[in-house]
Scaffold this active site. Sequence first.
Site, short mmCIF file in Angstrom:
data_model
loop_
_atom_site.label_atom_id
_atom_site.label_comp_id
_atom_site.label_asym_id
_atom_site.label_seq_id
_atom_site.Cartn_x
_atom_site.Cartn_y
_atom_site.Cartn_z
N ASP A 230 0.82 -1.22 0.00
CA ASP A 230 0.00 0.00 0.00
C ASP A 230 0.85 1.27 0.00
O ASP A 230 0.43 2.30 0.53
CB ASP A 230 -0.96 0.01 1.20
CG ASP A 230 -1.96 -1.13 1.16
OD1 ASP A 230 -2.28 -1.58 0.05
OD2 ASP A 230 -2.39 -1.60 2.23
N GLU A 231 2.03 1.20 -0.61
CA GLU A 231 2.89 2.39 -0.65
C GLU A 231 3.32 2.73 -2.08
O GLU A 231 4.19 3.58 -2.27
CB GLU A 231 4.14 2.18 0.22
CG GLU A 231 3.83 2.14 1.71
CD GLU A 231 5.07 2.23 2.58
OE1 GLU A 231 6.16 2.50 2.01
OE2 GLU A 231 4.96 2.04 3.80
#
EC number: 3.5.1.10
Length: 286
Positions: A230-231
Amino acid sequence: MSLDTATHYCLNLACGSARGQVAAISNLLNEHGAYIEQFSVFDDHTTERFFVRGVFSLRSPVQVLEHALTGLATTFPNAQWKVHDLAVPTKVLIMVSKFDHCLRELIAQWRRGELNMDIVAVVSNHADLASIAHAEGLPFHHLPISADTKPQQEAQLENIITASGAEFVVLARYMQVLSEDLCHRLHGRVINIHHSFLPGFKGGKPYLQAFERGVKLIGATAHFATTDLDEGPIIEQSVERVDHADTPQNLAQAGRLVESLVLSRAMRFVLDRRVFINGKKTVVLR
């Protein structure tokens, strides 16, 4: 030029920053008979990278222009470029688990001609959404996964991607984390929808996390998947207002609408060839 008889193309170019690049590109397009309809540029002073998106019409063979662009690109620092035929839909593979809202919205916009893509397959680790794919005449592949079978499952997935010719893989609420090796091999090709306004509430159960923190805004984020959970570089985001009376279930219900909106908007940007990866960020040329 009669645009009815011309083919429409999109030029994407990214390179190191230098003087005279806009003039050089526009002059080359003009010299080869291209009628420029859109032309957007961005120079990132922090990374010293220059980005170009140009839409143009052309009646002569595009190969002549591409040969000239090849020569021009050698004069730009670290140039990467490609010319896309906008009449050719982009091949996309969609991955899902049990949630259907993002899949349904993508299919609906595709059917209405709002997303210039060809859905080549729907892949899932569950069989729950097979009926949706079959009703639309789309190939459906059920690939169950466990910790022990993940390497074999991802090998099957890669075979499907290769055989279908998919350029992009869309994780439309696919509730599995891709392995680091697969993320590396598909770098810049995997688009994920995460049900929070990143960088807040990464990982699992973001709506519960949001409820426990008493947030007043929930959101969704479409981003490129990377080895860092999720980055990845963010493509598009949006938020929805909530309040103290909302339960985690209320937040999830409101969030599903935002997720569908954000993912479909991000896909439109990608399919329109507006998105460039710029380190940990993206450039989205409008």
